[in-house]
Design a protein around this motif. Structure first.
Motif, PDB file in Angstrom:
ATOM      1  N   LYS A   1       0.830  -1.208   0.000  1.00 44.01           N
ATOM      2  CA  LYS A   1       0.000   0.000   0.000  1.00 44.01           C
ATOM      3  C   LYS A   1       0.862   1.255   0.000  1.00 44.01           C
ATOM      4  CE  LYS A   1      -4.084  -1.969   2.192  1.00 44.01           C
ATOM      5  NZ  LYS A   1      -5.012  -1.918   3.328  1.00 44.01           N
ATOM      6  N   ILE A   2       1.971   1.235   0.743  1.00 41.75           N
ATOM      7  CA  ILE A   2       2.896   2.373   0.738  1.00 41.75           C
ATOM      8  C   ILE A   2       3.513   2.529  -0.647  1.00 41.75           C
ATOM      9  CG2 ILE A   2       5.110   3.215   1.641  1.00 41.75           C
ATOM     10  CD1 ILE A   2       4.202   2.047   4.390  1.00 41.75           C
ATOM     11  N   ALA A   3       3.925   1.418  -1.255  1.00 41.14           N
ATOM     12  CA  ALA A   3       4.521   1.460  -2.593  1.00 41.14           C
ATOM     13  C   ALA A   3       3.529   1.983  -3.634  1.00 41.14           C
ATOM     14  CB  ALA A   3       5.035   0.079  -2.988  1.00 41.14           C
ATOM     15  N   ARG A   4       2.248   1.681  -3.456  1.00 36.19           N
ATOM     16  CA  ARG A   4       1.208   2.162  -4.373  1.00 36.19           C
ATOM     17  C   ARG A   4       0.712   3.569  -4.015  1.00 36.19           C
ATOM     18  NH1 ARG A   4      -1.055  -3.304  -3.568  1.00 36.19           N
ATOM     19  NH2 ARG A   4      -2.556  -2.337  -2.159  1.00 36.19           N
ATOM     20  N   ARG A   5       1.283   4.151  -2.976  1.00 33.60           N
ATOM     21  CA  ARG A   5       0.933   5.492  -2.489  1.00 33.60           C
ATOM     22  C   ARG A   5      -0.491   5.568  -1.930  1.00 33.60           C
ATOM     23  NH1 ARG A   5       3.822   8.481  -7.396  1.00 33.60           N
ATOM     24  NH2 ARG A   5       5.952   8.273  -6.648  1.00 33.60           N
ATOM     25  N   GLU A   6      -0.994   4.453  -1.456  1.00 35.64           N
ATOM     26  CA  GLU A   6      -2.297   4.438  -0.802  1.00 35.64           C
ATOM     27  C   GLU A   6      -2.163   4.850   0.665  1.00 35.64           C
ATOM     28  OE1 GLU A   6      -3.887   0.512  -1.410  1.00 35.64           O
ATOM     29  OE2 GLU A   6      -3.760   0.709  -3.585  1.00 35.64           O
ATOM     30  N   ILE A   7      -0.961   4.676   1.203  1.00 36.76           N
ATOM     31  CA  ILE A   7      -0.626   5.103   2.563  1.00 36.76           C
ATOM     32  C   ILE A   7       0.591   6.010   2.437  1.00 36.76           C
ATOM     33  CG2 ILE A   7       0.216   4.348   4.827  1.00 36.76           C
ATOM     34  CD1 ILE A   7      -1.258   1.715   4.400  1.00 36.76           C
ATOM     35  N   PRO A   8       0.559   7.189   3.063  1.00 35.50           N
ATOM     36  CA  PRO A   8       1.707   8.100   2.949  1.00 35.50           C
ATOM     37  C   PRO A   8       2.930   7.580   3.695  1.00 35.50           C
ATOM     38  CG  PRO A   8       0.065   9.011   4.440  1.00 35.50           C
ATOM     39  CD  PRO A   8      -0.528   7.754   3.873  1.00 35.50           C
ATOM     40  N   SER A   9       4.093   7.994   3.220  1.00 34.94           N
ATOM     41  CA  SER A   9       5.345   7.667   3.890  1.00 34.94           C
ATOM     42  C   SER A   9       6.294   8.846   3.737  1.00 34.94           C
ATOM     43  CB  SER A   9       5.980   6.409   3.276  1.00 34.94           C
ATOM     44  OG  SER A   9       6.420   6.676   1.950  1.00 34.94           O
ATOM     45  N   ASN A  10       7.297   8.877   4.588  1.00 33.76           N
ATOM     46  CA  ASN A  10       8.340   9.898   4.488  1.00 33.76           C
ATOM     47  C   ASN A  10       9.422   9.326   3.586  1.00 33.76           C
ATOM     48  OD1 ASN A  10      10.170  11.924   4.803  1.00 33.76           O
ATOM     49  ND2 ASN A  10      10.212  11.853   7.035  1.00 33.76           N
ATOM     50  N   LYS A  11       9.175   9.400   2.280  1.00 31.48           N
ATOM     51  CA  LYS A  11      10.022   8.780   1.269  1.00 31.48           C
ATOM     52  C   LYS A  11      11.373   9.475   1.175  1.00 31.48           C
ATOM     53  CE  LYS A  11       8.856   9.661  -2.933  1.00 31.48           C
ATOM     54  NZ  LYS A  11       8.211   9.727  -4.248  1.00 31.48           N
ATOM     55  N   ILE A  12      12.425   8.666   1.063  1.00 30.65           N
ATOM     56  CA  ILE A  12      13.757   9.230   0.831  1.00 30.65           C
ATOM     57  C   ILE A  12      14.336   8.798  -0.513  1.00 30.65           C
ATOM     58  CG2 ILE A  12      14.278   9.525   3.288  1.00 30.65           C
ATOM     59  CD1 ILE A  12      16.052   7.023   3.095  1.00 30.65           C
ATOM     60  N   TYR A  13      13.722   7.755  -1.136  1.00 27.67           N
ATOM     61  CA  TYR A  13      14.201   7.287  -2.440  1.00 27.67           C
ATOM     62  C   TYR A  13      13.099   6.478  -3.103  1.00 27.67           C
ATOM     63  CZ  TYR A  13      16.756   4.758  -6.021  1.00 27.67           C
ATOM     64  OH  TYR A  13      17.167   4.251  -7.231  1.00 27.67           O
ATOM     65  N   GLU A  14      13.030   6.602  -4.419  1.00 24.65           N
ATOM     66  CA  GLU A  14      12.099   5.757  -5.173  1.00 24.65           C
ATOM     67  C   GLU A  14      12.588   5.635  -6.601  1.00 24.65           C
ATOM     68  OE1 GLU A  14       7.326   5.229  -6.020  1.00 24.65           O
ATOM     69  OE2 GLU A  14       8.060   7.213  -5.431  1.00 24.65           O
ATOM     70  N   ASP A  15      12.490   4.426  -7.130  1.00 24.23           N
ATOM     71  CA  ASP A  15      12.664   4.201  -8.558  1.00 24.23           C
ATOM     72  C   ASP A  15      11.594   3.198  -8.988  1.00 24.23           C
ATOM     73  OD1 ASP A  15      13.622   1.561  -8.080  1.00 24.23           O
ATOM     74  OD2 ASP A  15      15.721   2.145  -8.264  1.00 24.23           O
ATOM     75  N   GLU A  16      11.739   2.586 -10.148  1.00 22.72           N
ATOM     76  CA  GLU A  16      10.712   1.687 -10.659  1.00 22.72           C
ATOM     77  C   GLU A  16      10.544   0.434  -9.804  1.00 22.72           C
ATOM     78  OE1 GLU A  16      13.752   2.029 -12.642  1.00 22.72           O
ATOM     79  OE2 GLU A  16      13.045   4.049 -13.011  1.00 22.72           O
ATOM     80  N   GLU A  17      11.622   0.001  -9.132  1.00 20.03           N
ATOM     81  CA  GLU A  17      11.619  -1.278  -8.428  1.00 20.03           C
ATOM     82  C   GLU A  17      11.711  -1.176  -6.909  1.00 20.03           C
ATOM     83  OE1 GLU A  17      13.900  -4.385 -11.146  1.00 20.03           O
ATOM     84  OE2 GLU A  17      15.176  -2.686 -10.589  1.00 20.03           O
ATOM     85  N   ILE A  18      12.201  -0.059  -6.399  1.00 14.85           N
ATOM     86  CA  ILE A  18      12.572   0.046  -4.988  1.00 14.85           C
ATOM     87  C   ILE A  18      12.027   1.331  -4.383  1.00 14.85           C
ATOM     88  CG2 ILE A  18      14.546   0.246  -3.407  1.00 14.85           C
ATOM     89  CD1 ILE A  18      16.174  -1.353  -5.511  1.00 14.85           C
TER      90      ILE A  18
END
Length: 116
Positions: A8-25
């Protein structure tokens, strides 16, 4: 997995304090940090645990391991950090989606397991 909190976090259904994102991670700060720097590194692909990885996950796992020190340094772990992968119930895994804990930001982290 529909009910997996990390999916759910990866799908942005739940917010997170993101520090990095790419297509896989995705990497985001832990909501209950054990140290001044404590973030989680997860694959966007749902994999239950390290025990559930297969040969076709080799490139993804390698990418995650190479990314861990880069992100740790960017977050302020200049002189080391701890990487923890809890695996299975006995290994202390609480959320059954593969994740790496990256922990640091102290003079020295406490001993993890005491010999007895």
């Amino acid at each position: 997995m529909d009910n997996c909190i990390f999916c759910k976090i990866a799908r942005r259904e739940i917010p997170s304090n993101k520090i990095y994102e790419d297509e896989e991670i995705l990497a985001f700060n832990d909501i209950n940090p054990a140290a001044p720097i404590h973030f989680l590194l997860i694959p966007k692909l749902h994999i239950d645990s390290l025990s559930a990885t297969e040969d076709n996950h080799q490139d993804l796992l390698g990418k995650m391991l190479l990314l861990a020190p880069k992100l740790a340094k960017e977050q302020g772990c200049e002189d080391g950090f701890r990487t923890i992968i809890n695996t299975g119930r006995v290994g202390g895994q609480e959320i059954f989606h593969l994740h790496f804990h990256i922990i640091g930001g102290r003079e020295r982290l406490p001993v993890m397991i005491h010999h007895g």
